[in-house]
Design an enzyme around this catalytic site. Structure first.
Site, short mmCIF file in Angstrom:
data_model
loop_
_atom_site.label_atom_id
_atom_site.label_comp_id
_atom_site.label_asym_id
_atom_site.label_seq_id
_atom_site.Cartn_x
_atom_site.Cartn_y
_atom_site.Cartn_z
N ASP A 93 0.77 -1.14 0.06
CA ASP A 93 -0.10 -0.07 -0.02
C ASP A 93 0.82 1.21 0.00
O ASP A 93 2.13 1.28 0.27
CB ASP A 93 -0.84 -0.03 1.10
CG ASP A 93 -0.24 -0.64 2.49
OD1 ASP A 93 0.78 -0.38 2.58
OD2 ASP A 93 -0.93 -0.80 3.45
N ASN A 135 -7.05 -3.37 14.49
CA ASN A 135 -8.66 -3.68 14.04
C ASN A 135 -8.71 -4.99 12.80
O ASN A 135 -9.62 -5.10 12.33
CB ASN A 135 -9.39 -2.55 13.42
CG ASN A 135 -8.68 -1.90 12.07
OD1 ASN A 135 -7.60 -2.56 11.86
ND2 ASN A 135 -9.00 -0.90 11.59
N HIS A 187 -7.01 -5.33 10.33
CA HIS A 187 -6.98 -5.15 8.74
C HIS A 187 -5.55 -5.65 8.32
O HIS A 187 -4.49 -5.89 9.03
CB HIS A 187 -6.72 -3.34 8.56
CG HIS A 187 -5.47 -2.69 9.05
ND1 HIS A 187 -5.67 -1.35 9.06
CD2 HIS A 187 -4.13 -3.04 9.14
CE1 HIS A 187 -4.41 -0.76 9.38
NE2 HIS A 187 -3.74 -1.81 9.50
N GLU A 230 -9.45 -2.22 5.61
CA GLU A 230 -10.05 -2.07 7.14
C GLU A 230 -11.24 -3.18 7.09
O GLU A 230 -11.90 -3.61 6.29
CB GLU A 230 -10.60 -0.73 7.09
CG GLU A 230 -9.33 0.49 6.80
CD GLU A 230 -8.46 0.51 8.03
OE1 GLU A 230 -8.17 -0.51 8.64
OE2 GLU A 230 -7.98 1.61 8.16
P1 PGA Z 1 2.55 -1.69 12.55
O1 PGA Z 1 1.20 -1.55 11.43
O2 PGA Z 1 3.44 -2.67 11.93
O3 PGA Z 1 2.85 -0.52 12.64
O4 PGA Z 1 1.80 -2.11 13.80
C1 PGA Z 1 0.59 -2.86 11.11
C2 PGA Z 1 -0.39 -2.78 10.06
O5 PGA Z 1 -1.27 -1.69 10.28
O6 PGA Z 1 -0.65 -3.43 9.06
#
Ligand code: PGA
Length: 261
Positions: A84, A153, A155, A160
């Site tokens: 992304d 959450n 995702h 999401e």
């Molecule tokens: P993070 O994010 O590694 O910064 O915890 C993971 C994600 O949002 O997929």
């Protein structure tokens, strides 16, 4: 049609196999995850790798850089696709995922710039850019190994809760909780973009192998729901239960809410 696609059409009920590795600490996780990816690249130098950003994989990338410098791990033929990118952030902005990948991996290994693919969050035609991204993944034969983190959450990528399992690369709106979580990288939450371009859940599920990483007790709920809860779009990562080749690396914190036998 793949089994998980039959599943979401109601034709297939069995939950498939997942290998779960609980590591004693973050360093062990970084090392083991890097080793998993490095093994793929050693076996097949032309490996197509799906890459993730965020805090979680930084240590794994450091290990890969060390393997390149000390053991000659060769990235010259590997092809990469990132999950992304934010919409509207210049690529040289320190919070863009283009800059993240340069800082954390690409500037330190012998990857060919022509083999790097990151969604284009600056395109004047974002939809067309998304279509082209999907086509590019297909044109190289699909992703061999996809690295994933997980949001609080549930995702994966920026898909999401509520995202359909058959989604492909598209422009997505970030939830308030994701913007809040990512605000730690920005000066203020108001600077966190509201939208991103993300590979879809179907794009991710078409990877031949998936490696899911999670660190810290704050990810324990999301991980327990993803791996042991119902398969539901409310928890996007739960779709991974339907993928035939997933390896999960967690530290003790992130694995602390897994059911005990
Ligand atoms: P993070 O994010 O590694 O910064 O915890 C993971 C994600 O949002 O997929």
């Amino acid at each position: 049609m793949l089994k998980w696609e039959e599943y979401i059409m109601g034709k297939y009920k069995e939950v498939l196999f997942m290998k779960i590795i609980i590591c004693a600490n973050e360093q062990e996780l970084d090392r083991k995850a890097a080793e998993e990816l490095a093994n793929h690249i050693r076996r097949n130098p032309d490996t197509v790798v799906g890459l993730a950003t965020g805090g979680t994989p930084v240590g794994m990338y450091k290990q890969l850089i060390d393997m390149h410098k000390n053991e000659g791990l060769d990235f010259s033929r590997a092809i990469t696709f990132n999950l992304d990118e934010y919409v509207g952030i210049p690529y040289d902005h320190p919070c863009s995922y283009h800059a993240y990948m340069n800082d954390n991996l690409f500037d330190h290994v012998n990857i060919s710039r022509d083999n790097i693919n990151i969604p284009d969050g600056l395109s004047e035609s974002l939809e067309q850019a998304c279509t082209e991204y999907e086509e590019k993944i297909k044109s190289v034969g699909g992703i061999d190994i996809q690295i994933l983190g997980i949001g609080h959450n549930g995702h994966i990528g920026f898909n999401e809760p509520g995202t359909p399992f058959d989604s492909i690369t598209s422009v997505v709106e970030l939830t308030a909780s994701t913007r809040e979580a990512n605000s730690r990288f920005f000066d203020s939450i108001d600077d966190v973009p509201t939208h991103a371009v993300s590979m879809g859940i179907k794009t991710i599920m078409h990877a031949k192998k998936i490696v899911l990483l999670a660190k810290g007790a704050d990810k324990a709920d999301a991980m327990a729901k993803a791996l042991y809860g119902p398969v539901t779009t409310d928890v996007p990562a739960s779709v991974l239960q339907l993928h035939p080749n997933v390896t999960v690396f967690v530290d003790e914190g992130a694995g602390s809410k897994f059911p005990t036998k």
